[in-house]
Each structure stands twice: as structure tokens, then as C-alpha cells.
Motif scaffolding. Sequence first.
Motif, mmCIF file in Angstrom:
data_model
loop_
_atom_site.group_PDB
_atom_site.id
_atom_site.type_symbol
_atom_site.label_atom_id
_atom_site.label_comp_id
_atom_site.label_asym_id
_atom_site.label_seq_id
_atom_site.Cartn_x
_atom_site.Cartn_y
_atom_site.Cartn_z
ATOM 1 N N ASP A 119 0.936 -1.264 -0.059
ATOM 2 C CA ASP A 119 0.062 0.125 0.001
ATOM 3 C C ASP A 119 1.055 1.193 0.021
ATOM 4 N N CYS A 120 2.008 1.403 0.901
ATOM 5 C CA CYS A 120 2.771 2.351 1.067
ATOM 6 C C CYS A 120 3.832 2.359 -0.190
ATOM 7 N N ASN A 121 4.401 1.745 -0.610
ATOM 8 C CA ASN A 121 5.253 1.723 -1.677
ATOM 9 C C ASN A 121 4.907 1.400 -2.880
ATOM 10 N N VAL A 122 3.751 0.926 -3.172
ATOM 11 C CA VAL A 122 3.349 0.584 -4.718
ATOM 12 C C VAL A 122 2.223 1.863 -4.797
ATOM 13 N N ILE A 123 1.314 1.730 -4.117
ATOM 14 C CA ILE A 123 -0.011 2.611 -4.318
ATOM 15 C C ILE A 123 0.541 4.212 -3.937
ATOM 16 N N GLY A 124 1.070 4.234 -2.930
ATOM 17 C CA GLY A 124 1.738 5.636 -2.550
ATOM 18 C C GLY A 124 2.736 6.127 -3.591
ATOM 19 N N THR A 125 3.537 5.583 -4.004
ATOM 20 C CA THR A 125 4.358 6.202 -5.183
ATOM 21 C C THR A 125 3.506 6.226 -6.618
ATOM 22 N N PHE A 126 2.647 5.381 -6.820
ATOM 23 C CA PHE A 126 1.537 5.634 -8.034
ATOM 24 C C PHE A 126 1.077 7.007 -7.722
ATOM 25 N N ASN A 127 0.509 7.128 -6.425
ATOM 26 C CA ASN A 127 -0.193 8.523 -6.373
ATOM 27 C C ASN A 127 0.596 9.498 -6.564
ATOM 28 N N MET A 128 2.035 9.484 -6.228
ATOM 29 C CA MET A 128 2.680 10.935 -6.353
ATOM 30 C C MET A 128 3.119 10.879 -7.568
ATOM 31 N N LEU A 129 3.351 9.807 -8.258
ATOM 32 C CA LEU A 129 3.639 9.937 -9.938
ATOM 33 C C LEU A 129 2.695 10.702 -10.843
ATOM 34 N N GLU A 130 1.426 10.064 -10.393
ATOM 35 C CA GLU A 130 -0.049 10.694 -10.925
ATOM 36 C C GLU A 130 -0.213 12.018 -10.694
ATOM 37 N N ALA A 131 -0.017 12.367 -9.525
ATOM 38 C CA ALA A 131 0.102 13.822 -9.046
ATOM 39 C C ALA A 131 1.015 14.758 -9.746
ATOM 40 N N ALA A 132 2.315 14.204 -9.943
ATOM 41 C CA ALA A 132 3.557 14.927 -10.686
ATOM 42 C C ALA A 132 2.618 15.040 -12.105
ATOM 43 N N ARG A 133 2.177 14.047 -12.744
ATOM 44 C CA ARG A 133 1.946 14.099 -13.843
ATOM 45 C C ARG A 133 0.559 15.197 -14.375
ATOM 46 N N VAL A 134 -0.245 15.165 -13.473
ATOM 47 C CA VAL A 134 -1.585 15.764 -13.679
ATOM 48 C C VAL A 134 -0.982 17.432 -13.362
ATOM 49 N N ASN A 135 -0.162 17.558 -12.375
ATOM 50 C CA ASN A 135 0.202 18.885 -12.175
ATOM 51 C C ASN A 135 1.237 19.325 -12.845
ATOM 52 N N GLY A 136 1.671 18.784 -13.798
ATOM 53 C CA GLY A 136 2.901 19.165 -14.774
ATOM 54 C C GLY A 136 4.176 19.398 -14.026
ATOM 55 N N VAL A 137 4.503 18.509 -13.088
ATOM 56 C CA VAL A 137 5.630 18.464 -12.490
ATOM 57 C C VAL A 137 6.812 17.717 -13.264
ATOM 58 N N ARG A 138 7.856 18.298 -13.620
ATOM 59 C CA ARG A 138 8.671 17.899 -14.597
ATOM 60 C C ARG A 138 10.035 16.799 -14.072
ATOM 61 N N LYS A 139 10.078 16.823 -12.656
ATOM 62 C CA LYS A 139 11.282 16.116 -12.258
ATOM 63 C C LYS A 139 10.744 15.379 -10.935
ATOM 64 N N PHE A 140 10.998 14.016 -10.824
ATOM 65 C CA PHE A 140 10.639 13.224 -9.817
ATOM 66 C C PHE A 140 11.785 12.289 -9.317
ATOM 67 N N ILE A 141 12.172 12.660 -8.198
ATOM 68 C CA ILE A 141 13.290 11.636 -7.609
ATOM 69 C C ILE A 141 12.735 10.453 -6.827
ATOM 70 N N PHE A 142 12.875 9.431 -6.951
ATOM 71 C CA PHE A 142 12.327 8.121 -6.154
ATOM 72 C C PHE A 142 13.535 7.554 -5.323
#
Length: 335
Positions: A119-142
Motif C-alpha cells: 500500500d505504501c510503496n506501490v500505491i503511494g508511489t503511484f499516487n505521487m507520480l500521478e500527482a506529478a503528471r496531472v500537475n505538470g511536475v517535470r522532475k521526480f526523484i524516487f
Amino acid sequence: MCEMNSVGNVPSSILVTGGCGFIGTSLISALLKMSPDLHIRVLDNLSTGSEQDLAGVAIFSRLSVDAAADAQSGVVFIQGDIRDADIAMKSAQGVDCVVHLAANTGVGPSVDDPRLDMDCNVIGTFNMLEAARVNGVRKFIFASSGAPAGEVEPPIHEELPPHPVSPYGASKLAGEGYCSAYYRTFGINTVCLRFGNVYGPRSKRKASVVAKFIRQALHDDVCVIYGDGTQTRDFLYIDDLVQAVVLAIGGSVGGETFQIATGMERTVGEVANIIAKALVRRGVEMQIRHDSPRLGDVKRNFSDTSKAAHMLDWRSQMEVPEGIERTLDWFLGQT
């Protein structure tokens, strides 16, 4: 202290998930020293770190996620969980970069509760990547780990086929996979950093070897080594790790994975002895006993960091004995 290089391309607005934790507060401290006017938004559910930990490195405002989305200056703290898609989406509004540190960390917890780990590491990471995509964030450090590689002949490098042993390794591998997909499909410059076994000041709640042994020894508890102590890890000092994150934030690299470690193989027993000798010099006796090996642990683990040296111009600097001395000094300064 390791010198933090200046990086001119660090964006002006950064979201740090898990920013109240050991690595998060260390990163925020370094970023603010480089650029005091930086806008940093912190998203943390306070399951490990605390607001007091964040206050130790920054003056911040505590805001709701809706109010924080409008803030464009200073350090802002949002109490929230990356598993909540709405909070994740709102927290990423108006930022230039997401540094995703929040996670369920460690092999042991993932074995105890694989569903929570997913839940934390898969769903949580997906949520943050999707938030970056929708909000036009260009850099994502994992923040990843060597765990996706699994039981392989080290040194671990980025081209090895992954065979995770633990649920933790599997969940981090899934995060790396989504980062690759969001780079190739949506053009987000994702960078996966596979952290070594990180230690150093501010690690008072960390459950990995160095911090746990120091904490136990200072409380006169027995330090338990699982197995015979010949299992190996790659022990990385926090300042070196932070420098790698800063270079990834400010660099132009995207869609890549990097091993971030020292490239030096040390046994857990060897590191325990280094800690014990350093404690004796400070008048503290360290008691050690051995227990059965833990499920999910790999026998050998150290990294080939040549890709990070070539593409990020990053190399670790701190030697383990000196790093442990500095870590011990910090722990003793807290008592």
C-alpha cells in the motif's frame, strides 16, 4: 562534515514526501543552506519523523493541504498520507520537483506486513507520480534500494535482472517500474536512486544496523546480529547520500536508475566491532549476541557506483569509521 557542492539548477519549489524523517530533514537542511529562499513543501504522516525533527532544520508553517497548495514561499508542512490520492494530488500543485522519500522501509516490516508495504510503496508511489503528471511536475526523484536486485552476485549494478527476495524489494521494484513508465510515456524526468545502508546524524529512529546498534548500546540493551554476522552491506553516510539527491534534483538526467552507495563491502559483524570500539573509547560497553537469520535478508550486498560517477558526477567521500564517530557524537549530544 562533507562539503555540499553548489548546484545551480535546483528548482525554486520542491515537494519532499517523508520530509520529517532522517533523510528528509537532512536533505532539507542541505537545500536551505544552499538556497535559503527555496520553497519546500513537506508531506509526512508522522509515522516515523516528527514536527520537532523538522523544526530542528527549518522554520516552517503547518498548513492544510488546500492552503499549502497556494503557498509559494518558505517551508510548509502538510500532515497527510501518500496513500490518500486526493492529498497526494493537492500537495503537488505548483511545485517544480517531487522528491519521494516517504515509504514503508526495511525488509523486516515488509515480511511482517506485506500488504501495508505494498500500500505504501506501490500505491503511494503511484499516487505521487500521478500527482506529478496531472500537475505538470517535470522532475521526480524516487528513493529506492538495492533490495529489488535480490540475491545476486555483487557488486549490484543497474543492468542486473531484478529478482527481489523480500516484499520490500518487490514494492521498490514496482516503484522503479512506474518511474520508468512515467518517463517514457508522460515525459516526467524520473530518477531512481537505490540507496545503500544509510547512517549518520538525525537517525535516532532508524531501524537499520548502525543507528539501531548505537541506540541499543547507549540504553544498555543487547545488540542482536541476525545470523553469523558475515552478511555484507554497503554503508553510506548521510551527507554523501544527500549530495546524490541534490545532484539528481539539479541535473538534466531522466529515466535513469543509479546505485548510490560506497562500493565497499563490509560485514555486519565488522561494522558492529567498529561501533563497539568507538563506544569503548567513550566509556560505553556494547553487548552483542547472535540470533537466527531473518526471512528476506540477502547474504551479500554492495554496489557498483560507476554509473552515478559518470552521469551524476557523484562519488561517496566518507569512510565508515569516521562516519560512525560522527554519528556517535551526534547521538551522545542528544542525551
